[in-house]
Design an enzyme around this catalytic site. Structure first.
Site, PDB file in Angstrom:
ATOM      1  N   ARG A 280       0.830  -1.196   0.000  1.00 41.12           N
ATOM      2  CA  ARG A 280       0.000   0.000   0.000  1.00 41.12           C
ATOM      3  C   ARG A 280       0.866   1.248   0.000  1.00 41.12           C
ATOM      4  O   ARG A 280       1.787   1.394   0.791  1.00 41.12           O
ATOM      5  CB  ARG A 280      -0.884   0.004   1.238  1.00 41.12           C
ATOM      6  CG  ARG A 280      -1.434   1.385   1.527  1.00 41.12           C
ATOM      7  CD  ARG A 280      -2.626   1.301   2.381  1.00 41.12           C
ATOM      8  NE  ARG A 280      -2.734   2.496   3.189  1.00 41.12           N
ATOM      9  CZ  ARG A 280      -3.868   2.885   3.691  1.00 41.12           C
ATOM     10  NH1 ARG A 280      -4.959   2.192   3.478  1.00 41.12           N
ATOM     11  NH2 ARG A 280      -3.921   3.946   4.427  1.00 41.12           N
TER      12      ARG A 280
ATOM     13  N   ARG B 249      -4.239   6.461  -2.781  1.00 35.35           N
ATOM     14  CA  ARG B 249      -3.706   5.224  -2.237  1.00 35.35           C
ATOM     15  C   ARG B 249      -3.962   4.067  -3.198  1.00 35.35           C
ATOM     16  O   ARG B 249      -4.926   4.076  -3.963  1.00 35.35           O
ATOM     17  CB  ARG B 249      -4.262   4.917  -0.849  1.00 35.35           C
ATOM     18  CG  ARG B 249      -5.704   4.574  -0.713  1.00 35.35           C
ATOM     19  CD  ARG B 249      -6.631   5.754  -0.568  1.00 35.35           C
ATOM     20  NE  ARG B 249      -6.226   6.800   0.335  1.00 35.35           N
ATOM     21  CZ  ARG B 249      -6.425   6.739   1.656  1.00 35.35           C
ATOM     22  NH1 ARG B 249      -6.999   5.696   2.205  1.00 35.35           N
ATOM     23  NH2 ARG B 249      -6.071   7.741   2.406  1.00 35.35           N
TER      24      ARG B 249
ATOM     25  N   ASP C 158      -7.148   0.655   0.048  1.00 35.98           N
ATOM     26  CA  ASP C 158      -7.609   1.053   1.382  1.00 35.98           C
ATOM     27  C   ASP C 158      -8.721   0.094   1.772  1.00 35.98           C
ATOM     28  O   ASP C 158      -9.648  -0.125   0.993  1.00 35.98           O
ATOM     29  CB  ASP C 158      -8.144   2.490   1.319  1.00 35.98           C
ATOM     30  CG  ASP C 158      -8.545   3.026   2.682  1.00 35.98           C
ATOM     31  OD1 ASP C 158      -7.908   2.665   3.687  1.00 35.98           O
ATOM     32  OD2 ASP C 158      -9.503   3.825   2.755  1.00 35.98           O
TER      33      ASP C 158
ATOM     34  N   ASP D 292     -11.350  -0.635   5.022  1.00 38.16           N
ATOM     35  CA  ASP D 292     -11.872  -0.119   6.291  1.00 38.16           C
ATOM     36  C   ASP D 292     -12.977  -1.028   6.801  1.00 38.16           C
ATOM     37  O   ASP D 292     -13.778  -1.533   6.006  1.00 38.16           O
ATOM     38  CB  ASP D 292     -12.478   1.284   6.106  1.00 38.16           C
ATOM     39  CG  ASP D 292     -11.431   2.368   5.925  1.00 38.16           C
ATOM     40  OD1 ASP D 292     -10.329   2.256   6.490  1.00 38.16           O
ATOM     41  OD2 ASP D 292     -11.727   3.346   5.215  1.00 38.16           O
TER      42      ASP D 292
END
Ligand SMILES: Nc1ncnc2c1ncn2[C@@H]1O[C@H](COP(=O)(O)OP(=O)(O)OP(=O)(O)O)[C@@H](O)[C@H]1O
Ligand SMILES: Nc1nc2c(c(=O)[nH]1)N=C(CO)CN2
Length: 158
Positions: free
Chosen positions: A83, A92, A95, A97
């Site tokens: 990453r 990025r 990602d 989450d």
């Protein structure tokens, strides 16, 4: 076994390949399986940083991991995929989450669940509503289908 929803996003490099790699690696975490994957959405960047469009989406998992074990797992996947993220809220390569972890509400330094911005991010709500309109936001005590709104900046990509 807990039902968990993760959001994923990429706006650098080969976005689709990085997302596919991340989703495959999720299935290699202990006692975890991916049960649903939303469409991929192309989304305009949110948050004020000028950057390329993202591909975003949401997956459902069933897991026996604890919330922190799952966070360790997704962070190890982000590292494995090299990453790259240069600035806060900036571009990025990948990602991941944790958006919802069953009906857990948790607010620690390392992990906040539900994700504190999920209810105001249509790049999360629109794909989440596609695969889990009946899921409940345990703080707002509302169904996702009652929170989501249309957003022309979130378009089906694939
Ligand atoms: N629900 C969550 N899912 C993933 N990380 C979380 C969560 N809550 C808190 N964190 C913490 O946030 C830290 C920063 O994560 P990250 O770099 O992905 O943030 P960001 O993507 O730039 O911003 P945002 O969290 O607004 O999407 C992580 O190291 C992690 O400990
Ligand atoms: N469209 C979109 N915008 C963002 C995203 C994202 O995944 N998609 N992630 C951010 C930081 O987490 C900031 N802004």
């Amino acid at each position: 076994m807990t039902i968990v929803y993760l959001s994923f996003g990429s706006n650098m490099g080969d976005r689709e390949r990085q997302i596919n790699d991340a989703l495959n690696l999720l299935n290699t975490l202990p006692e975890t399986k991916v049960t649903k994957i939303s469409s991929l959405y192309e989304t305009a960047p949110v948050g004020g940083v000028e950057q390329d469009d993202f591909l975003n989406g949401v997956v459902a998992l069933e897991t026996n991991l604890s919330p922190i074990e799952l966070l360790d797992g997704i962070q190890s996947i982000e590292l494995k995929l090299n990453r790259v993220r240069k600035i806060h809220w900036g571009p990025r390569t990948i990602d991941l989450d944790i958006v919802l972890f069953g009906d857990l509400v948790m607010d620690s330094e390392r992990l906040k669940v539900p994700h504190p911005f999920m209810h105001e991010r249509s790049f999360v709500l629109i794909p989440l509503n596609e695969i889990a309109p009946q899921a409940i936001h345990p703080v707002l005590n509302k169904k996702i289908s009652d929170i989501v709104t249309l957003d022309p900046d979130v378009r089906i990509y694939k």
